[in-house]
Design an enzyme around this catalytic site. Structure first.
Site, short mmCIF file in Angstrom:
data_model
loop_
_atom_site.label_atom_id
_atom_site.label_comp_id
_atom_site.label_asym_id
_atom_site.label_seq_id
_atom_site.Cartn_x
_atom_site.Cartn_y
_atom_site.Cartn_z
N TYR A 95 0.79 -1.23 0.00
CA TYR A 95 0.00 0.00 0.00
C TYR A 95 0.83 1.29 0.00
O TYR A 95 0.50 2.24 -0.73
CB TYR A 95 -1.01 -0.02 1.16
N GLU A 137 -8.64 -6.73 4.81
CA GLU A 137 -7.92 -7.84 4.21
C GLU A 137 -7.21 -8.69 5.26
O GLU A 137 -7.08 -9.91 5.10
CB GLU A 137 -6.95 -7.31 3.15
#
Length: 410
Positions: A95, A137
């Site tokens: 990310y 997630e």
């Protein structure tokens, strides 16, 4: 929590994202892959070439900006993407890398319009959105790993047998090489298949719907050979499966994922509509309904070009003979003479609302559909014209999510 000032700044960029969204995401992927080519191992190369992934990301960024003052509104989309990320192996460390190049692309495309204030607000917003993805997630990874028969990452499966279902679709029965238990799944879910072709620099990953009921000692995927009738470069994995894979071939699979699933708690009638290879998740739902919920009425509607491209017709017809609560209806766009003689279909041409209303016993039902995007757009519009509530309409895209309505960003 995002500051009030940052929310106002982000919202002020919505009109700009409408115009430049796809340009930004195209530049983002160029920057990302040129600096981190190893990430090509987890991206669908064909979707990149066709611009589908760029458009999907642009729509997601646009939606995030539009709902930045109420991020709870996009949690369903975050969960949907989270399933895909988990099946691909996207991890928290990815990310910051994505954020770096997305912000860089925004600044590069917008030029002088990308003030320090705007970039600071977007950096703050990206951090919050990324944290939401990472958190959701993480739960998905833990749930997948801890469930009976579950596993992390990719697991080796062997092709036990291959069954030709139509001129372009074959089913692959996959069993675990370690002979241990496999995770259960919900009807409608998919697995990711990872291959590395000989001489290729990067791996290729594709998602394929599971096309049978859960609880068997195998997973079944039914795959269309994408290059069968068209001169194009996509379909790298499907072509490999059809041309190179055979009984005994090893494939690497993720654990089942996906949020397009049959609601088994709903006792109302079910309508399953599919076009082409979009029937794969519908077959899983159909097998589940007939095997475990025999009192629930089911209408199964499938559209194909002709009988040669109609997969699993015999199996579905056999189910209809065994289960009086199941009615089946087929629509062929270009039926062959044999189709006409054998009465393989019920409607010639394309599905329309009038025909749907003539074969579906009543509007009060739960509707699931999957197929090519133009097919789904027609089904979606027909159901809306009929007045079917949005909560009763469920659909699945193969590949990056698109819109079935006129899109805001272009």
């Amino acid at each position: 929590m995002l500051s009030t000032h940052s929310i106002q700044v982000i919202k002020s960029t919505v009109p700009v994202l409408e115009i430049h969204g796809v340009t930004i995401t195209k530049r983002f992927y160029e920057l990302l892959f040129s600096n981190h080519p190893e990430l090509l191992n987890i991206f669908n190369h064909a979707n990149q070439k066709q611009g589908k992934q760029q458009t999907a990301l642009a729509n997601a960024v646009y939606a995030a900006a539009l709902h930045i003052d109420n991020l709870a509104a996009i949690i369903p989309v975050v969960k949907q993407i989270g399933h895909k990320h988990r099946s691909l192996g996207v991890k928290p460390e990815h990310y910051p890398v994505v954020g770096k190049y997305l912000l860089m692309a925004i600044k590069e495309v917008l030029g002088d319009a990308a003030t320090e204030e705007i970039m600071s607000a977007w950096a703050e917003a990206y951090g919050i959105i990324a944290d939401a993805f990472i958190s959701i997630e993480k739960e998905m990874y833990e749930e997948t790993r801890s469930q009976a028969g579950g596993w992390d990452g990719f697991r080796a499966f062997r092709i036990d047998r291959v069954v030709k279902e139509s001129e372009v679709i074959s089913s692959f029965y996959l069993v675990p090489e370690d002979n241990r238990a496999i995770a259960s799944f919900l009807p409608g879910q998919y697995v990711s298949v990872k291959i590395k072709k000989e001489g290729a620099e990067y791996t290729q990953i594709r998602q394929y719907s599971l096309s049978d009921v859960s609880g068997k000692p195998y997973y079944r995927i039914s795959v269309k050979r994408e290059d069968a009738y068209q001169e194009r470069s996509e379909g790298a994995v499907s072509t490999y499966l059809h041309q190179c894979a055979q009984e005994g071939t090893t494939l690497m699979l993720s654990a089942p994922a996906g949020d397009f699933v049959l609601d088994t708690a709903d006792e109302r009638p079910v309508v399953l509509l599919s076009g082409g290879v979009g029937l794969t998740p519908m077959i899983s739902m159909l097998n589940t309904l007939t095997e475990h919920y025999p009192s629930r009425p089911v209408t199964f509607i499938h559209a194909a070009q002709h009988g040669g491209l109609h997969a699993m017709r015999a199996q579905v017809n056999a189910l209809a003979e065994q289960h009086p609560q199941l009615s089946v209806h087929y629509c062929y766009a270009q039926p062959t003479e044999e189709d006409r003689q054998q009465r393989h279909y019920h409607k010639e041409g394309y599905i329309d609302l009038a025909w749907l209303q003539s074969v579906i016993p009543g509007a009060n039902a739960s509707y699931y559909f999957c197929g090519p995007t133009p097919f789904m757009a027609v089904i979606n519009e027909s159901l809306q014209q009929w007045g079917i509530p949005q909560a009763d309409i469920h659909f699945e895209f193969f590949g990056p999510a698109a819109s079935l309505q006129p899109v805001a960003s272009s």
